[in-house]
Design a protein around this motif. Structure first.
Motif, PDB file in Angstrom:
ATOM      1  N   SER A  65       0.844  -1.193   0.000  1.00 19.55           N
ATOM      2  CA  SER A  65       0.000   0.000   0.000  1.00 19.55           C
ATOM      3  C   SER A  65       0.878   1.242   0.000  1.00 19.55           C
ATOM      4  O   SER A  65       1.688   1.434   0.904  1.00 19.55           O
ATOM      5  CB  SER A  65      -0.915   0.010   1.226  1.00 19.55           C
ATOM      6  OG  SER A  65      -1.482   1.290   1.434  1.00 19.55           O
ATOM      7  N   GLY A 241      -7.060   5.469  -1.281  1.00 21.53           N
ATOM      8  CA  GLY A 241      -5.826   4.800  -0.858  1.00 21.53           C
ATOM      9  C   GLY A 241      -5.955   4.122   0.484  1.00 21.53           C
ATOM     10  O   GLY A 241      -5.062   3.386   0.898  1.00 21.53           O
ATOM     11  N   VAL A 243      -7.429   1.465   3.326  1.00 27.51           N
ATOM     12  CA  VAL A 243      -7.441   0.014   3.255  1.00 27.51           C
ATOM     13  C   VAL A 243      -8.584  -0.566   4.086  1.00 27.51           C
ATOM     14  O   VAL A 243      -8.850  -0.110   5.198  1.00 27.51           O
ATOM     15  CB  VAL A 243      -6.084  -0.551   3.739  1.00 27.51           C
ATOM     16  CG1 VAL A 243      -6.175  -2.036   4.051  1.00 27.51           C
ATOM     17  CG2 VAL A 243      -5.015  -0.309   2.679  1.00 27.51           C
ATOM     18  N   CYS A 298      -7.494  -8.104   1.836  1.00 23.66           N
ATOM     19  CA  CYS A 298      -7.176  -6.683   1.976  1.00 23.66           C
ATOM     20  C   CYS A 298      -7.558  -5.964   0.692  1.00 23.66           C
ATOM     21  O   CYS A 298      -7.138  -6.362  -0.397  1.00 23.66           O
ATOM     22  CB  CYS A 298      -5.683  -6.526   2.258  1.00 23.66           C
ATOM     23  SG  CYS A 298      -5.127  -4.815   2.455  1.00 23.66           S
ATOM     24  N   GLU A 300      -8.073  -2.013  -1.254  1.00 20.65           N
ATOM     25  CA  GLU A 300      -7.693  -0.604  -1.261  1.00 20.65           C
ATOM     26  C   GLU A 300      -8.757   0.192  -2.010  1.00 20.65           C
ATOM     27  O   GLU A 300      -9.286  -0.271  -3.028  1.00 20.65           O
ATOM     28  CB  GLU A 300      -6.341  -0.446  -1.945  1.00 20.65           C
ATOM     29  CG  GLU A 300      -5.832   0.995  -2.011  1.00 20.65           C
ATOM     30  CD  GLU A 300      -4.505   1.085  -2.742  1.00 20.65           C
ATOM     31  OE1 GLU A 300      -3.573   1.699  -2.223  1.00 20.65           O
ATOM     32  OE2 GLU A 300      -4.415   0.521  -3.871  1.00 20.65           O
TER      33      GLU A 300
END
Length: 304
Positions: A65, A241, A243, A298, A300
């Motif tokens: 990230s 951006g 998460v 995960c 984004e």
């Protein structure tokens, strides 16, 4: 545009009702009052999910990230959806180095009361060692947690909030306070002059909450099962951006990816969730098919 193919819905169960969770957390408040070391159920404890999440956040997330590669844990704003007894946020503070604003929300007022009581006990050096896994939530661990170091719980707060029905602005407002604290840095990183895209949380967590929502038989204003709108609400809570880390025992990784990357709506500049990572758990094989007992993915928030 191809139609959004939803996974097959789960059969509704009592775990999808508010009454079930109110009853559970009322019982856990009573247990905690009798024995402060008993902090209640830690979901997916038998899979060591909480420790794996902490490891992922500290070791893998900064590598995948761009936001977290330049954001220290002391700056990250965190929202835990369905925070239960607060165990994940307490672990982020005590073990993960997250010293910034940590917010836990739950639609059960009993959950919020329990987590606040645990926070108070931990701030005084009590508790922190008890509780059980989701397989043994009726057991008590006598005598554990005595003499624990006091935990700094400043900046950790718990609020009653129903993600699917309460005004989203109520929780966005908290993130706005965090934004003001780090406004200059956020503007520099986002390169957007502090517009609305820098609002929201850096990290949104879900450890079992989407599972529970998926077991509800309630319908939203569009006549859909309420879990179908869950991802849309999560998007509104994330910075660009930012998460979203979701852990589930009811959905496989491909199913989770469909729920959160799939969409019935055009983007319209509001953003989408894009999978960027996963947590690996011990796998099993049955009938020639490999799988995991739980999944953590995960995502984004991106603008496309």
């Amino acid at each position: 545009m191809a139609s959004f193919e939803k996974p097959t819905h789960l059969e509704p169960s009592k775990l999808g009702t508010k009454e079930y969770w109110d009853t559970l957390y009322t019982r856990e408040i009573s247990n905690h009052s009798s024995n402060p070391a008993d902090e209640g159920t830690v979901w997916f404890d038998d899979s060591d999910a909480q420790e794996k999440i902490l490891d992922f956040l500290s070791e893998e997330l900064p590598q995948i990230s761009s936001r977290f590669s330049r954001l220290s844990p002391s700056e990250a704003s965190v929202l835990d959806l369905g925070s239960g007894n607060g165990s994940l946020l307490f672990a982020l503070r005590s073990e993960g180095g997250f010293t910034g604003r940590l917010v836990g929300v739950d639609y059960s007022s009993s959950s919020v009361e329990l987590s606040r009581r645990i926070a108070l006990a931990r701030s005084r050096g009590g508790g922190g060692g008890g509780g059980g896994s989701d397989d043994d939530d009726d057991d008590e661990d006598e005598g554990e947690g005595e003499g624990e170091e006091p935990l700094d719980v400043s900046g950790i707060e718990f609020r009653q909030f129903d993600l699917l029905s309460d005004p989203i602005e109520d929780i966005q407002r908290i993130s706005s306070e965090v934004k003001e604290q780090y406004q200059d840095r956020a503007q520099e990183q986002d390169g957007r002059g502090g517009n609305e895209q820098s609002c929201g949380y850096d990290l949104v967590l879900d450890k079992g909450t989407f599972d529970a929502v998926s077991l509800s038989d309630q319908l939203d204003s569009r006549g859909r099962r309420v879990n179908e709108g869950y991802g849309e609400r999560v998007l509104q809570l994330l910075k660009v951006g930012g998460v979203f880390l979701v852990t589930s025992c009811n959905w496989t990784e491909p199913e989770l990816q469909k729920w959160f990357e799939g969409s019935e709506e055009p983007d319209g500049g509001k953003g989408r969730l894009r999978m960027i990572g996963r947590i690996d758990y011990p796998s099993f094989e049955f009938g020639g098919v490999k799988g995991q007992t739980i999944s953590t993915l995960c995502f984004e928030k991106v603008i496309v």
